[in-house]
Design a protein around this motif. Structure first.
Motif, PDB file in Angstrom:
ATOM      1  N   GLY A  57       0.828  -1.202   0.000  1.00  0.00           N
ATOM      2  CA  GLY A  57       0.000   0.000   0.000  1.00  0.00           C
ATOM      3  C   GLY A  57       0.864   1.254   0.000  1.00  0.00           C
ATOM      4  O   GLY A  57       0.518   2.264   0.597  1.00  0.00           O
ATOM      5  N   TYR A  58       2.001   1.172  -0.680  1.00  0.00           N
ATOM      6  CA  TYR A  58       2.907   2.320  -0.705  1.00  0.00           C
ATOM      7  C   TYR A  58       2.359   3.473  -1.529  1.00  0.00           C
ATOM      8  O   TYR A  58       1.780   3.273  -2.587  1.00  0.00           O
ATOM      9  CB  TYR A  58       4.264   1.902  -1.276  1.00  0.00           C
ATOM     10  N   ARG A  59       2.522   4.661  -1.017  1.00  0.00           N
ATOM     11  CA  ARG A  59       2.230   5.887  -1.756  1.00  0.00           C
ATOM     12  C   ARG A  59       3.400   6.834  -1.570  1.00  0.00           C
ATOM     13  O   ARG A  59       3.867   7.037  -0.458  1.00  0.00           O
ATOM     14  CB  ARG A  59       0.963   6.573  -1.204  1.00  0.00           C
ATOM     15  N   PRO A  60       3.899   7.411  -2.653  1.00  0.00           N
ATOM     16  CA  PRO A  60       5.057   8.308  -2.528  1.00  0.00           C
ATOM     17  C   PRO A  60       4.750   9.500  -1.625  1.00  0.00           C
ATOM     18  O   PRO A  60       3.609   9.932  -1.522  1.00  0.00           O
ATOM     19  CB  PRO A  60       5.301   8.761  -3.967  1.00  0.00           C
ATOM     20  N   ASN A  61       5.766   9.982  -0.970  1.00  0.00           N
ATOM     21  CA  ASN A  61       5.610  11.132  -0.082  1.00  0.00           C
ATOM     22  C   ASN A  61       6.037  12.394  -0.829  1.00  0.00           C
ATOM     23  O   ASN A  61       7.215  12.673  -0.997  1.00  0.00           O
ATOM     24  CB  ASN A  61       6.472  10.924   1.159  1.00  0.00           C
ATOM     25  N   LEU A  62       5.024  13.150  -1.263  1.00  0.00           N
ATOM     26  CA  LEU A  62       5.302  14.333  -2.064  1.00  0.00           C
ATOM     27  C   LEU A  62       6.036  15.409  -1.281  1.00  0.00           C
ATOM     28  O   LEU A  62       6.771  16.213  -1.862  1.00  0.00           O
ATOM     29  CB  LEU A  62       3.996  14.900  -2.613  1.00  0.00           C
ATOM     30  N   THR A  63       5.840  15.443   0.020  1.00  0.00           N
ATOM     31  CA  THR A  63       6.525  16.502   0.780  1.00  0.00           C
ATOM     32  C   THR A  63       8.017  16.210   0.819  1.00  0.00           C
ATOM     33  O   THR A  63       8.841  17.097   0.650  1.00  0.00           O
ATOM     34  CB  THR A  63       5.948  16.665   2.205  1.00  0.00           C
ATOM     35  N   ALA A  64       8.360  14.939   1.017  1.00  0.00           N
ATOM     36  CA  ALA A  64       9.788  14.586   1.014  1.00  0.00           C
ATOM     37  C   ALA A  64      10.373  14.817  -0.375  1.00  0.00           C
ATOM     38  O   ALA A  64      11.469  15.350  -0.524  1.00  0.00           O
ATOM     39  CB  ALA A  64       9.970  13.135   1.439  1.00  0.00           C
ATOM     40  N   SER A  65       9.605  14.411  -1.366  1.00  0.00           N
ATOM     41  CA  SER A  65      10.059  14.559  -2.731  1.00  0.00           C
ATOM     42  C   SER A  65      10.342  16.017  -3.079  1.00  0.00           C
ATOM     43  O   SER A  65      11.378  16.350  -3.654  1.00  0.00           O
ATOM     44  CB  SER A  65       9.002  13.969  -3.661  1.00  0.00           C
ATOM     45  N   SER A  66       9.413  16.887  -2.702  1.00  0.00           N
ATOM     46  CA  SER A  66       9.580  18.284  -3.078  1.00  0.00           C
ATOM     47  C   SER A  66      10.725  18.919  -2.304  1.00  0.00           C
ATOM     48  O   SER A  66      11.337  19.877  -2.746  1.00  0.00           O
ATOM     49  CB  SER A  66       8.282  19.059  -2.858  1.00  0.00           C
ATOM     50  N   LEU A  67      11.003  18.359  -1.141  1.00  0.00           N
ATOM     51  CA  LEU A  67      12.115  18.882  -0.339  1.00  0.00           C
ATOM     52  C   LEU A  67      13.444  18.587  -1.039  1.00  0.00           C
ATOM     53  O   LEU A  67      14.303  19.453  -1.167  1.00  0.00           O
ATOM     54  CB  LEU A  67      12.100  18.216   1.044  1.00  0.00           C
ATOM     55  N   ARG A  68      13.582  17.385  -1.496  1.00  0.00           N
ATOM     56  CA  ARG A  68      14.833  16.969  -2.094  1.00  0.00           C
ATOM     57  C   ARG A  68      15.036  17.500  -3.506  1.00  0.00           C
ATOM     58  O   ARG A  68      16.143  17.861  -3.904  1.00  0.00           O
ATOM     59  CB  ARG A  68      14.887  15.438  -2.113  1.00  0.00           C
ATOM     60  N   ARG A  69      13.930  17.513  -4.215  1.00  0.00           N
ATOM     61  CA  ARG A  69      13.922  17.901  -5.618  1.00  0.00           C
ATOM     62  C   ARG A  69      14.550  19.269  -5.871  1.00  0.00           C
ATOM     63  O   ARG A  69      14.514  20.133  -5.011  1.00  0.00           O
ATOM     64  CB  ARG A  69      12.473  17.973  -6.065  1.00  0.00           C
ATOM     65  N   GLY A  70      15.083  19.434  -7.040  1.00  0.00           N
ATOM     66  CA  GLY A  70      15.726  20.701  -7.380  1.00  0.00           C
ATOM     67  C   GLY A  70      14.808  21.897  -7.305  1.00  0.00           C
ATOM     68  O   GLY A  70      15.090  22.886  -6.627  1.00  0.00           O
ATOM     69  N   ASP A  71      13.659  21.804  -7.973  1.00  0.00           N
ATOM     70  CA  ASP A  71      12.793  22.976  -8.063  1.00  0.00           C
ATOM     71  C   ASP A  71      12.028  23.270  -6.774  1.00  0.00           C
ATOM     72  O   ASP A  71      11.516  24.362  -6.593  1.00  0.00           O
ATOM     73  CB  ASP A  71      11.810  22.818  -9.223  1.00  0.00           C
TER      74      ASP A  71
END
Lengths: 352, 352
Positions: A57-71
């Motif tokens: 039941g995995y769902r990506p964590n957009l907050t972590a993603s946006s933190l790491r991501r360049g933009d």
DNA sequence: CGACGCTGAGACAACGTTGACTGGGCGAGA
DNA sequence: TCTCGCCCAGTCAACGTTGTCTCAGCGTCG
């Protein structure tokens, strides 16, 4: 107040990429690649990862993603309106949501209730959540507190009223010209004594509409009389009282220009209560549901709220896409809708 | 389409705690302590940090914070409604927002347009942003796709309709009983032939209201006649057509029970167009603005939308605070508002 | 048959923040 | 005077993810 069953709460915690990777027997980075659609992953591995993710039941964590991501984008924008419950704000919100949705962007909504303090608080709360952009119907007259955010890359568009002390994009309705049209329409029906009932003069849109009213009278060489001008705020009750007052004058107006939604409705109520709905003319600013079904129907200057909202959202996203052209203010036209109340002719001696 | 000036975009990037720390000459952790109000920091240092933060225009990054933090809370909840622009949804949103605001929580809003697919997409989008909780007016009849999220600690409350295939809290209006009250009211005015015009029967609330209609007729020993029953959806146009059709029957109804907002308004329009507004009785489900100002005023079964919204929000936050009691469904009462249209007596031979 | 490029996956660090721990300075009690 | 403990600020690692780099394996071409 019925039913129930043992409520299973927070039993396990949400799975992460690490766990998916472990179950699929691959590196965490590979899971990342799969979920980002990177094409250089072996289809067999993609399948294994997807299966493992589904099982957990995995769902990506957009907050972590946006933190790491360049933009650093959060795919979220903030929207501050006067009151999410009122029709103008609600339609505006929906229109912005529609444009945002096409880009996978969600909308955080906050109501200001015309309170500048709240505006600052909520704007800050949105910035703290790192929204990509802001759509604001400002409550206060000074938005310089946003200057920092603007310089650090938060895009923003103001709606209905321009920003104060801040150079920013805006989308507004044709307030002054709309008011002029309204008054001219009443003049054409022979009225020479036209009352103005509107929101507090401190509200920019109200001020602009009032300005249009005065201008139209001046052009028609009608003397301005503040006996029949009331800046009552935006409550139906106050509008009812004001309507009663001006009509109780020894020289009452033969027509009303009501420059705000709730004021218009209040005046409608008052006229009906006094049985004057068919003898006193009325044009309101801003359309409202069922205005056509009353008798007489209420003539209004209609704003194109959808167009305002859509334009604002599109401007915002263009900025987010890197548009660095000079800021501008887009004015959306209003239009007169004749339904009866605005076409009631002036009584008494004809001045033509 | 006016004005402008060189637009200063994304010149520098947003300052972080690191930069504030450097400027204040302290460790990054100390800045963290200051912004979290930890009391064991020397007041002089607090002042220095605050000053540095102000100078840089620093604002804490809540997404980073919530990532690191133990509880992982984002101080954001998601709200999925039918259409943010319609009055029911708008008032609901505003009420939930009010409760959330007291706790410093912001609300992400999404419109579903009765599309179950969209419901899943948006629910996922909200989960991906790690909202603390969800308030959902479900579009579909199967919410089992949320079972995973529920188990991993996402709290959720359903509004207006209960969740399908999922054990979850819900707040609903008294639909069946409200419909019974409406029909009984018309029966009391002598009507024996009462049409039902409502939303599609696949929509749970519509089904419940229809059930109430049938039940009330049965109790009154009136034979059910599907000639005068129309499940038309929620558009005014369809309601107008349906109203015209049933009234064109050889044995037309003397009263209408319109079980949804837009259907009610459509019927009002149709009756007026036919000049029947004073001879055919009507009770609508759900109140609407200006219902009182029409002539006759439109009698309705009013839902207490504020109460529904407030209750839902409060339930959600209680869960977020750790309430693990069994799930429950709270039913909020409706009430009859008599305004004229529902009190029009039956014409023709009296059956009493 | 060896050097080379390419393909596909893993290792590592970092995004901005905070929890857990460490350590220096200082006052109090023995 | 020495030690103990407390107060306050700092160091380090980690939250879940992705950018950058590395490296193993393999096919290709001279």
């Amino acid at each position: 107040m019925t039913q129930g069953e043992a409520a299973p709460r927070s039993t396990r915690s949400r799975p992460t990429m690490r766990e998916v990777a472990a179950l699929a027997g691959v590196a965490i980075k590979t899971v990342s690649r799969v979920f980002n659609g990177v094409p250089t992953v072996d289809p067999a591995i993609v399948a294994r990862v997807r299966e493992a993710a589904d099982k957990l039941g995995y769902r990506p964590n957009l907050t972590a993603s946006s933190l790491r991501r360049g933009d650093g984008r959060t795919a979220t924008i903030g929207m501050l309106v006067e009151d999410a419950a009122n029709p103008f704000s609600a339609v505006l919100t929906r229109t912005v949501e529609n444009v945002a949705r096409e880009r996978g962007v969600l909308v955080l909504v906050g109501s200001l209730d015309e309170d500048p303090e709240r505006e600052r608080e909520l704007a800050r709360a949105l910035v703290d959540r790192r929204v990509d952009g802001l759509v604001i119907v400002p409550a206060g007259r000074d938005q310089s507190y946003l200057i920092n955010e603007q310089h650090t890359g938060t895009c923003m568009v103001f709606v209905d009223r321009e920003a104060g002390l801040l150079d920013a994009d805006a989308v507004v309705s044709e307030n002054r010209q709309g008011a002029i049209t309204a008054v001219n329409h009443l003049l054409k029906a022979g009225h020479r004594r036209i009352a103005y009932l509107g929101d507090r003069a401190s509200i920019p849109t109200a001020a602009q509409r009032f300005d249009g009213y005065r201008h139209a009278l001046e052009v028609a060489h009608i003397e301005y009389d503040d006996e029949i001008v009331r800046h009552v705020g935006s409550s139906e009750e106050a509008a009812i009282a004001a309507t009663e007052q001006v009509l109780a004058l020894s020289d009452p107006p033969t027509a009303l220009f009501t420059s705000q939604n709730f004021v218009t409705i209040g005046a409608v109520r008052a006229l009906r209560a006094m049985g004057l709905q068919d003898s006193v003319a009325q044009v309101g600013f801003d359309d409202f549901p069922l205005a056509d079904i009353l008798s007489p129907g209420i003539s209004v200057i209609a704003q194109d709220v959808e167009q305002v909202g859509r334009t604002a959202a599109e401007m915002l996203f263009r900025r987010l896409d890197g548009d660095e052209s000079p800021t501008r203010t887009v004015t959306v036209p209003t239009r007169l809708i004749e339904r009866g109340s605005g076409e009631i002719p002036a009584e008494g001696p004809c001045h033509d």
